[in-house]
Design a protein around this motif. Sequence first.
Motif, PDB file in Angstrom:
ATOM      1  N   LYS A 127       6.767   7.223  -7.831  1.00 55.91           N
ATOM      2  CA  LYS A 127       7.303   6.986  -7.501  1.00 55.91           C
ATOM      3  C   LYS A 127       8.156   7.454  -6.528  1.00 55.91           C
ATOM      4  O   LYS A 127       8.544   7.978  -5.649  1.00 55.91           O
ATOM      5  CB  LYS A 127       8.174   5.720  -7.945  1.00 55.91           C
ATOM      6  N   SER A 128       8.413   8.521  -7.844  1.00 53.40           N
ATOM      7  CA  SER A 128      10.053   9.829  -6.978  1.00 53.40           C
ATOM      8  C   SER A 128       9.627  10.488  -6.543  1.00 53.40           C
ATOM      9  O   SER A 128      10.401  11.729  -6.087  1.00 53.40           O
ATOM     10  CB  SER A 128      11.161   9.282  -8.087  1.00 53.40           C
ATOM     11  N   ASP A 129       8.354  11.238  -6.912  1.00 52.76           N
ATOM     12  CA  ASP A 129       7.781  12.264  -6.972  1.00 52.76           C
ATOM     13  C   ASP A 129       8.833  13.667  -7.313  1.00 52.76           C
ATOM     14  O   ASP A 129       8.478  14.302  -7.122  1.00 52.76           O
ATOM     15  CB  ASP A 129       7.666  12.758  -5.023  1.00 52.76           C
ATOM     16  N   GLU A 130       8.990  13.486  -8.423  1.00 52.85           N
ATOM     17  CA  GLU A 130      10.118  14.391  -9.912  1.00 52.85           C
ATOM     18  C   GLU A 130       9.163  14.269 -11.059  1.00 52.85           C
ATOM     19  O   GLU A 130       8.265  13.339 -11.048  1.00 52.85           O
ATOM     20  CB  GLU A 130      10.950  13.291  -9.762  1.00 52.85           C
ATOM     21  N   VAL A 131       9.268  15.246 -11.116  1.00 48.31           N
ATOM     22  CA  VAL A 131       9.048  16.653 -12.281  1.00 48.31           C
ATOM     23  C   VAL A 131       9.539  16.480 -13.354  1.00 48.31           C
ATOM     24  O   VAL A 131      11.110  17.309 -12.810  1.00 48.31           O
ATOM     25  CB  VAL A 131       8.092  17.695 -12.068  1.00 48.31           C
ATOM     26  N   ASP A 132       9.648  15.819 -14.603  1.00 50.74           N
ATOM     27  CA  ASP A 132      11.173  16.498 -15.501  1.00 50.74           C
ATOM     28  C   ASP A 132      10.046  17.299 -16.419  1.00 50.74           C
ATOM     29  O   ASP A 132       9.515  16.871 -16.787  1.00 50.74           O
ATOM     30  CB  ASP A 132      11.636  14.924 -16.181  1.00 50.74           C
ATOM     31  N   THR A 133      11.153  17.937 -17.339  1.00 52.31           N
ATOM     32  CA  THR A 133      10.432  18.923 -18.336  1.00 52.31           C
ATOM     33  C   THR A 133      11.496  18.791 -19.744  1.00 52.31           C
ATOM     34  O   THR A 133      12.889  19.185 -19.239  1.00 52.31           O
ATOM     35  CB  THR A 133      10.327  20.113 -18.340  1.00 52.31           C
ATOM     36  N   VAL A 134      11.154  19.040 -20.735  1.00 54.85           N
ATOM     37  CA  VAL A 134      12.302  19.303 -21.732  1.00 54.85           C
ATOM     38  C   VAL A 134      11.423  20.372 -22.837  1.00 54.85           C
ATOM     39  O   VAL A 134      10.792  20.983 -22.928  1.00 54.85           O
ATOM     40  CB  VAL A 134      11.971  18.245 -23.215  1.00 54.85           C
ATOM     41  N   SER A 135      12.766  21.268 -23.609  1.00 56.58           N
ATOM     42  CA  SER A 135      12.362  22.712 -23.870  1.00 56.58           C
ATOM     43  C   SER A 135      12.865  22.773 -25.464  1.00 56.58           C
ATOM     44  O   SER A 135      13.418  22.219 -24.891  1.00 56.58           O
ATOM     45  CB  SER A 135      12.378  23.548 -22.715  1.00 56.58           C
ATOM     46  N   TRP A 136      11.350  24.037 -25.565  1.00 52.08           N
ATOM     47  CA  TRP A 136      13.107  24.546 -26.967  1.00 52.08           C
ATOM     48  C   TRP A 136      13.878  24.815 -26.264  1.00 52.08           C
ATOM     49  O   TRP A 136      14.624  25.517 -27.313  1.00 52.08           O
ATOM     50  CB  TRP A 136      10.903  25.388 -27.646  1.00 52.08           C
ATOM     51  N   ASP A 137      14.060  25.608 -25.419  1.00 51.90           N
ATOM     52  CA  ASP A 137      15.851  26.559 -24.922  1.00 51.90           C
ATOM     53  C   ASP A 137      16.502  24.981 -25.315  1.00 51.90           C
ATOM     54  O   ASP A 137      18.146  25.688 -24.347  1.00 51.90           O
ATOM     55  CB  ASP A 137      15.446  26.730 -23.329  1.00 51.90           C
ATOM     56  N   GLY A 138      16.382  24.010 -25.152  1.00 56.92           N
ATOM     57  CA  GLY A 138      17.658  22.880 -25.740  1.00 56.92           C
ATOM     58  C   GLY A 138      17.695  22.417 -24.282  1.00 56.92           C
ATOM     59  O   GLY A 138      18.855  21.555 -24.167  1.00 56.92           O
ATOM     60  N   LYS A 139      17.204  22.347 -22.668  1.00 51.50           N
ATOM     61  CA  LYS A 139      17.589  22.029 -21.811  1.00 51.50           C
ATOM     62  C   LYS A 139      16.408  21.550 -21.164  1.00 51.50           C
ATOM     63  O   LYS A 139      15.202  20.841 -21.508  1.00 51.50           O
ATOM     64  CB  LYS A 139      17.337  23.189 -20.820  1.00 51.50           C
ATOM     65  N   VAL A 140      16.752  20.565 -20.060  1.00 53.46           N
ATOM     66  CA  VAL A 140      15.974  18.877 -19.498  1.00 53.46           C
ATOM     67  C   VAL A 140      16.033  20.014 -18.075  1.00 53.46           C
ATOM     68  O   VAL A 140      17.105  19.297 -17.696  1.00 53.46           O
ATOM     69  CB  VAL A 140      16.655  17.542 -20.087  1.00 53.46           C
TER      70      VAL A 140
END
Length: 189
Positions: A127-140
């Motif tokens: 719907k928003s055409d967005e990709v979200d990720t979370v990682s072992w580097d502590g970042k979103v």
Amino acid sequence: PDGDHLGTASLDGNIYLWNLKKPKPQCEHILCKNPSTPFVNSLSFVNQGRYLAITFWDGNIYFWDVQENKLTKLGEANLSKLGEANLLATASLTGMVTLWDMANPSKAKQKWQAHHAPISCVNYDAKSDEVDTVSWDGKVCRLMRKDNTWIEFSCNRNPIYRASFSPDRKKLVTVATSTGSAHLWDFCL
């Protein structure tokens, strides 16, 4: 995807497709095809339920065509999550995100380096055409594909192992299991 079928995986590497329309659920198909590791990381139905996307702990991605009972190796990645459209986002242990068009799953639609550490969760929202990720580097991280820009959020240096979005995608809960801390992210602020 239609509520009539369920995909499950067992520790011995077997993947089952269950028919839930029967009075007593019945297993319709069994698949066991990854010779290097039996451990399944995730399952997602794709393309209105025609394919079952399977990611294994060794990083391999397969698509099981449940109509033709055919398995195809797509590539290598760690986790996958299906958006509402016929696009599938996968993320690798190297921090790379790949977007696949399920109309032509043999070729990646888009790739980008999101993190410099393993990605533990990826989500594509059609719907928003967005990709979200979370990682072992502590970042979103959030990629807005319409203008190809990244927003990066960082709470600490502790690895983030799990994440879950609210249904409206305005809030995100992340958990750093090494510290036991949980964070609530509000994307509306």
